[in-house]
Motif scaffolding. Structure first.
Motif, mmCIF file in Angstrom:
data_model
loop_
_atom_site.group_PDB
_atom_site.id
_atom_site.type_symbol
_atom_site.label_atom_id
_atom_site.label_comp_id
_atom_site.label_asym_id
_atom_site.label_seq_id
_atom_site.Cartn_x
_atom_site.Cartn_y
_atom_site.Cartn_z
ATOM 1 N N SER A 278 27.992 21.264 44.053
ATOM 2 C CA SER A 278 27.850 21.619 41.770
ATOM 3 C C SER A 278 28.824 23.099 42.377
ATOM 4 C CB SER A 278 26.745 21.935 41.360
ATOM 5 O OG SER A 278 26.372 22.180 40.267
ATOM 6 N N ASP A 279 28.004 24.282 41.383
ATOM 7 C CA ASP A 279 29.508 25.745 41.183
ATOM 8 C C ASP A 279 28.433 26.486 40.985
ATOM 9 O OD1 ASP A 279 28.733 24.769 38.310
ATOM 10 O OD2 ASP A 279 30.841 24.252 38.279
ATOM 11 N N THR A 280 26.837 26.324 40.205
ATOM 12 C CA THR A 280 26.427 27.600 40.277
ATOM 13 C C THR A 280 25.102 27.245 41.196
ATOM 14 O OG1 THR A 280 26.886 27.686 37.872
ATOM 15 C CG2 THR A 280 24.996 28.882 38.611
ATOM 16 N N ASP A 281 24.957 28.613 40.989
ATOM 17 C CA ASP A 281 23.409 28.865 42.394
ATOM 18 C C ASP A 281 23.095 30.667 42.006
ATOM 19 O OD1 ASP A 281 25.080 29.596 44.160
ATOM 20 O OD2 ASP A 281 25.121 27.136 44.718
ATOM 21 N N ILE A 282 21.676 30.760 43.112
ATOM 22 C CA ILE A 282 21.923 32.270 42.938
ATOM 23 C C ILE A 282 22.563 32.554 43.779
ATOM 24 C CG2 ILE A 282 20.274 34.158 43.575
ATOM 25 C CD1 ILE A 282 17.504 32.076 41.726
ATOM 26 N N PRO A 283 23.137 32.017 45.031
ATOM 27 C CA PRO A 283 23.623 33.369 45.808
ATOM 28 C C PRO A 283 24.771 33.190 44.567
ATOM 29 C CG PRO A 283 22.471 31.082 46.907
ATOM 30 C CD PRO A 283 22.169 31.101 45.653
ATOM 31 N N ARG A 284 25.928 31.878 44.711
ATOM 32 C CA ARG A 284 26.670 32.054 44.094
ATOM 33 C C ARG A 284 26.933 33.135 42.873
ATOM 34 N NH1 ARG A 284 29.514 26.868 44.852
ATOM 35 N NH2 ARG A 284 27.545 25.624 44.052
ATOM 36 N N ALA B 175 36.609 28.222 41.488
ATOM 37 C CA ALA B 175 35.455 26.848 41.457
ATOM 38 C C ALA B 175 34.189 27.508 41.568
ATOM 39 C CB ALA B 175 36.230 25.976 43.541
ATOM 40 N N ASP B 176 33.440 28.340 41.845
ATOM 41 C CA ASP B 176 32.456 28.079 41.776
ATOM 42 C C ASP B 176 32.528 30.165 41.099
ATOM 43 O OD1 ASP B 176 32.134 30.243 43.533
ATOM 44 O OD2 ASP B 176 32.348 27.994 44.862
ATOM 45 N N ALA B 177 30.389 30.002 40.535
ATOM 46 C CA ALA B 177 30.611 31.410 40.304
ATOM 47 C C ALA B 177 30.464 32.374 40.991
ATOM 48 C CB ALA B 177 29.068 30.950 39.344
ATOM 49 N N SER B 178 30.920 32.351 41.844
ATOM 50 C CA SER B 178 31.418 33.560 43.226
ATOM 51 C C SER B 178 32.634 33.680 42.791
ATOM 52 C CB SER B 178 31.475 33.093 44.750
ATOM 53 O OG SER B 178 32.453 32.027 44.949
ATOM 54 N N ARG B 179 33.284 33.718 41.660
ATOM 55 C CA ARG B 179 35.014 33.980 42.069
ATOM 56 C C ARG B 179 35.381 34.410 40.757
ATOM 57 N NH1 ARG B 179 37.710 32.561 46.495
ATOM 58 N NH2 ARG B 179 39.449 32.988 44.544
ATOM 59 N N PHE B 180 34.473 35.542 39.849
ATOM 60 C CA PHE B 180 34.576 36.315 38.735
ATOM 61 C C PHE B 180 35.490 37.312 39.222
ATOM 62 C CE2 PHE B 180 31.197 33.918 37.359
ATOM 63 C CZ PHE B 180 31.294 33.601 35.642
ATOM 64 N N PRO B 181 34.691 38.034 40.906
ATOM 65 C CA PRO B 181 35.758 39.447 40.645
ATOM 66 C C PRO B 181 37.064 38.429 40.764
ATOM 67 C CG PRO B 181 33.662 38.809 42.270
ATOM 68 C CD PRO B 181 33.740 37.717 41.624
ATOM 69 N N HIS B 182 37.667 37.740 41.592
ATOM 70 C CA HIS B 182 38.878 36.656 41.101
ATOM 71 C C HIS B 182 39.807 37.418 40.321
ATOM 72 C CE1 HIS B 182 38.760 36.016 46.075
ATOM 73 N NE2 HIS B 182 37.243 36.458 45.331
ATOM 74 N N LEU B 183 38.877 36.802 39.367
ATOM 75 C CA LEU B 183 39.554 37.169 38.090
ATOM 76 C C LEU B 183 39.482 38.328 37.294
ATOM 77 C CD1 LEU B 183 40.305 35.716 35.358
ATOM 78 C CD2 LEU B 183 37.729 35.509 34.785
ATOM 79 N N VAL B 184 38.646 38.918 37.448
ATOM 80 C CA VAL B 184 38.970 40.600 37.803
ATOM 81 C C VAL B 184 39.761 41.634 38.233
ATOM 82 C CG1 VAL B 184 37.641 43.036 36.878
ATOM 83 C CG2 VAL B 184 35.983 40.897 36.757
ATOM 84 N N VAL C 148 28.728 45.309 33.309
ATOM 85 C CA VAL C 148 27.665 44.278 33.385
ATOM 86 C C VAL C 148 28.624 42.829 33.112
ATOM 87 C CG1 VAL C 148 26.019 42.571 32.587
ATOM 88 C CG2 VAL C 148 25.268 45.126 32.778
ATOM 89 N N LEU C 149 29.070 41.892 34.177
ATOM 90 C CA LEU C 149 29.311 41.160 33.255
ATOM 91 C C LEU C 149 28.649 39.937 32.859
ATOM 92 C CD1 LEU C 149 31.821 38.553 34.416
ATOM 93 C CD2 LEU C 149 30.714 38.093 36.333
ATOM 94 N N GLY D 249 28.999 36.831 42.799
ATOM 95 C CA GLY D 249 29.987 36.660 42.124
ATOM 96 C C GLY D 249 30.077 37.786 40.588
ATOM 97 N N LYS D 250 28.694 38.915 41.311
ATOM 98 C CA LYS D 250 27.944 39.763 40.187
ATOM 99 C C LYS D 250 28.364 39.403 39.017
ATOM 100 C CE LYS D 250 30.425 43.144 43.664
ATOM 101 N NZ LYS D 250 29.246 43.584 44.708
#
Length: 399
Positions: A51-57, A329-338, A19-20, A61-62
């Motif tokens: 903006s940077d946060t919504d359900i799709p992103r 840039a937005d909530a979809s990018r967490f996998p790139h940090l990992v 879980v993230l 971003g898992k």
């Protein structure tokens, strides 16, 4: 997802297993500004490019568990009402989009959300200004579902010095210590993001449970006053707490911090200033704003781990619809940090810790401490005004 980047493929696989837990997102305030707090009208189920946060992103971003911060500006006329309205937006996110979000009121709810295929929703209050100098509202907030309290925001309050304001108390007052004690008693996680270094030390001195720094980086790598200095980092392990690395450009990049410095006082934009216009003028003078990168953020993460150990690091994006590093840039990018941490050789166990294991350990410990403290003492009823009774010969100045 790029099929040619093994680290990114691995990151997605890990985010299916672990879980993230993102420790800080100001979505309720974004909804308040954009839709007057009407969650249904805002439309979280569609992409909001502004903006940077919504359900799709969040799904892309898992994100498995999201802390939604009920942010309360220090200067609002009625902070008590404002706090309740912000909490209500967090609750409305859970109900309007009940098929997506699972209310998380205990650490065990995070796993329950994963089993249900939902995102766990954790509600925090960012700034205790809405207590209006009394401990009693704290229990109401907790009853409403709040589980994390950020003690202050960018301004010093009557009981605590802020990291981005002139100090008035030399850290934490007696009421501030009573507030920490009551948080420990009821099972509210205490968040030291925004507290001054002296106040952080004061809380570390009295806390009966592990602490959070929900969105802060390392002062040694970037000298913003909101980051955590080494002498505080060196006490985190003994406390059992977690520092949650954040995506704010001025907290990541020394270049960003220095670029913005002429536009800020005490590390924040002065009230009434048009920051967008100021940034445009600054760019014309000094070139584009350097907003940091994932690599620089990972440098902070590894520095913090070097001072505290792998059990004391987490992630707290602080997404709020503002400027972010281009690769975050937005909530979809967490996998790139990992993926960057995978490239740096982080083990599966270490990644599980930073993604959620460490934060959940803090939460479970806070719950256990609460059970003990509730059996030992009654609810706290301290008020700021009562502090004047400690030295009866000195009258408290009129406010």
């Amino acid at each position: 997802m790029s099929r040619t980047d093994p680290a990114l493929v691995r990151a997605h696989e890990l985010l299916e297993r672990f879980v993230l837990f993102d420790g800080h997102n100001d979505l309720p305030y974004t909804i308040r500004r954009a839709a007057d707090g009407d969650v249904a009208a805002y439309g979280l189920d569609r992409v909001h490019q502004e903006s940077d946060t919504d359900i799709p992103r969040l799904r892309t971003g898992k994100v498995g568990a999201q802390v939604f911060a009920a942010f309360v500006p220090t200067s609002v006329p009625n902070p008590g009402r404002f706090t309740l309205e912000q909490i209500a937006i967090g609750l409305d996110i859970e109900t309007v989009h009940g098929r997506i979000f699972h209310p998380a009121r205990r650490a065990a709810d995070i796993a329950a959300a994963r089993r249900a295929g939902k995102i766990a929703s954790v509600i925090s209050v960012e700034s205790a200004v809405g207590l209006c100098g009394s401990l009693s509202p704290l229990r109401v907030w907790h009853a409403a579902g709040v589980r994390i309290l950020t003690l202050c925001h960018n301004e010093t309050l009557d009981w605590i010095d802020s990291a981005t304001d002139a100090p008035r108390h030399g850290g934490l007052t007696d009421f501030g210590r009573s507030l920490v004690a009551e948080c420990n008693r009821i099972g509210m996680m205490v968040d030291l993001a925004h507290a001054s270094p002296k106040a952080q030390h004061d809380v570390l001195d009295v806390a009966a449970a592990p602490l959070l720094w929900s969105h802060s980086n390392a002062t040694a790598l970037c000298p913003h006053p909101r980051n955590v200095p080494d002498d505080v980092l060196d006490r985190v392990k003994a406390n059992g707490g977690v520092v949650m690395a954040t995506f704010v450009p001025n907290f990541i990049s020394r270049k960003s911090h220095d670029w913005m410095a002429p536009l800020q006082v005490h590390g924040k934009t002065p009230p009434g200033h048009d920051i967008d216009a100021a940034v445009t003028r600054r760019a014309a003078e000094a070139g584009p704003w350097p907003r940091g990168s994932i690599a620089e953020l990972c440098d902070h993460i590894e520095y913090i781990v070097g001072r505290t150990g792998l059990a004391h690091i987490g992630i707290g994006s602080d997404f709020f619809g503002g400027p972010n590093p281009p690769d975050l840039a937005d909530a979809s990018r967490f996998p790139h940090l990992v993926a960057e941490l995978v490239r740096r050789g982080w083990s599966d166990a270490a990644l599980k810790g930073i993604l959620s294991g460490n934060a959940l350990r803090v939460w479970r410990t806070v719950e256990k401490v609460s059970v003990r403290l509730k059996a030992e003492r009654p609810p706290g009823i301290a008020r700021v005004a009562a502090e004047s009774l400690v030295t009866p010969r000195r009258k408290k100045p009129a406010t």
